[in-house]
Design a protein around this motif. Structure first.
Motif, short mmCIF file in Angstrom:
data_model
loop_
_atom_site.label_atom_id
_atom_site.label_comp_id
_atom_site.label_asym_id
_atom_site.label_seq_id
_atom_site.Cartn_x
_atom_site.Cartn_y
_atom_site.Cartn_z
N VAL A 100 3.33 -1.30 10.76
CA VAL A 100 3.73 -2.62 10.22
C VAL A 100 5.16 -3.10 10.52
N PRO A 101 5.35 -4.32 10.52
CA PRO A 101 6.43 -5.11 11.31
C PRO A 101 7.83 -4.86 10.23
N SER A 102 7.70 -4.72 9.08
CA SER A 102 8.91 -4.82 8.14
C SER A 102 8.39 -4.29 6.78
N GLY A 103 9.19 -4.40 5.98
CA GLY A 103 8.94 -3.69 4.49
C GLY A 103 9.79 -2.76 4.15
N GLY A 104 9.64 -2.28 2.92
CA GLY A 104 10.45 -1.08 2.16
C GLY A 104 9.63 0.16 2.14
N ASN A 105 10.39 1.11 1.67
CA ASN A 105 9.72 2.41 1.47
C ASN A 105 9.21 2.55 0.10
N PHE A 106 7.91 2.80 -0.10
CA PHE A 106 7.61 2.82 -1.43
C PHE A 106 6.23 3.80 -1.58
N SER A 139 9.01 4.79 13.26
CA SER A 139 8.19 3.74 13.01
C SER A 139 8.11 3.67 11.70
N LEU A 140 7.72 2.45 11.41
CA LEU A 140 7.66 1.93 9.86
C LEU A 140 5.94 1.95 9.82
N VAL A 141 5.30 2.78 8.67
CA VAL A 141 3.97 2.84 8.72
C VAL A 141 3.55 2.57 7.19
N ASN A 142 2.19 2.22 7.07
CA ASN A 142 1.55 2.02 5.72
C ASN A 142 0.38 2.81 5.79
N VAL A 143 0.06 3.79 4.92
CA VAL A 143 -0.92 4.58 4.70
C VAL A 143 -1.58 4.39 3.36
N VAL A 144 -2.86 4.02 3.43
CA VAL A 144 -3.97 4.13 2.44
C VAL A 144 -4.50 5.51 2.33
N ALA A 145 -4.26 6.07 1.20
CA ALA A 145 -4.61 7.36 0.77
C ALA A 145 -5.75 7.74 0.12
N ASN A 146 -6.48 8.68 0.32
CA ASN A 146 -7.74 9.14 -0.30
C ASN A 146 -7.36 9.64 -1.68
N PRO A 147 -8.07 9.48 -2.59
CA PRO A 147 -7.87 9.90 -3.95
C PRO A 147 -7.68 11.55 -3.91
N GLY A 148 -6.83 12.19 -4.76
CA GLY A 148 -6.59 13.57 -4.76
C GLY A 148 -5.32 13.72 -4.26
N ALA A 149 -4.32 13.17 -4.32
CA ALA A 149 -2.74 13.57 -3.82
C ALA A 149 -2.56 14.81 -4.46
N GLY A 150 -1.83 15.90 -3.86
CA GLY A 150 -1.55 17.20 -4.43
C GLY A 150 0.07 17.46 -4.13
N VAL A 151 0.41 18.55 -4.63
CA VAL A 151 1.61 19.20 -4.55
C VAL A 151 1.88 20.50 -4.48
N GLU A 152 2.51 21.12 -3.79
CA GLU A 152 2.52 22.42 -3.68
C GLU A 152 4.15 22.85 -3.88
N PHE A 153 4.54 23.62 -4.72
CA PHE A 153 6.06 23.97 -4.97
C PHE A 153 6.54 25.16 -4.18
#
Length: 135
Positions: free
Chosen positions: A61-67, A120-134
């Motif tokens: 993407v050309p512009s935008g914030g981090n979110f 580079s600035l990217v926009n990602v559409v994620a699949n369901p099920g985001a996870g985390v590892e500690f």
């Protein structure tokens, strides 16, 4: 360039549910609901974590914030600068570092602003099920 595994998200686990945690990345208002089969660690104490998503669609993407959207719930959209990149994954700085597993299909990419590179600035559409590892 930072390596993929050397970029943790810092934050606090503020809640634990069956098979999931609520993670508040440091310096944000986010309450990310992330898959975590078993969590026995501390609550409301800063920890290092790796937030993982599987990308369904990736755009340059050309512009935008981090979110990350939504602010409360399971991450569905991640936008920010690429901090690290290899052939199968990238780390996107989206308010906090997020490890994105890249899609395998060529049709999942819309590279209107050029190839994906570190910075580079990217926009990602994620699949369901985001996870985390500690760590």
């Amino acid at each position: 360039m930072a390596t993929i595994t050397a970029i943790p998200a810092k934050g606090k686990v503020t809640g634990v549910r069956e098979g999931a945690v609520i993670f508040n990345p440091a310096g944000t208002n986010y309450e990310l609901h992330l898959v975590c089969e078993t969590y026995q660690g501390p609550r409301d104490v800063t920890v290092d974590a790796v937030i993982r998503v599987v990308g369904r669609k990736v755009y340059t993407v050309p512009s935008g914030g981090n979110f990350i959207a939504p602010i409360i719930g399971t991450p569905r959209t991640i936008q920010g600068r690429v901090r690290a990149l290899d052939e199968q994954t990238m780390v996107v700085q989206a308010g906090t570092p997020v490890l994105v597993e890249l899609p395998t299909e060529d049709s999942a990419y819309d590279l209107a602003q050029g190839p994906i590179t570190v910075g580079s600035l990217v926009n990602v559409v994620a699949n369901p099920g985001a996870g985390v590892e500690f760590r």
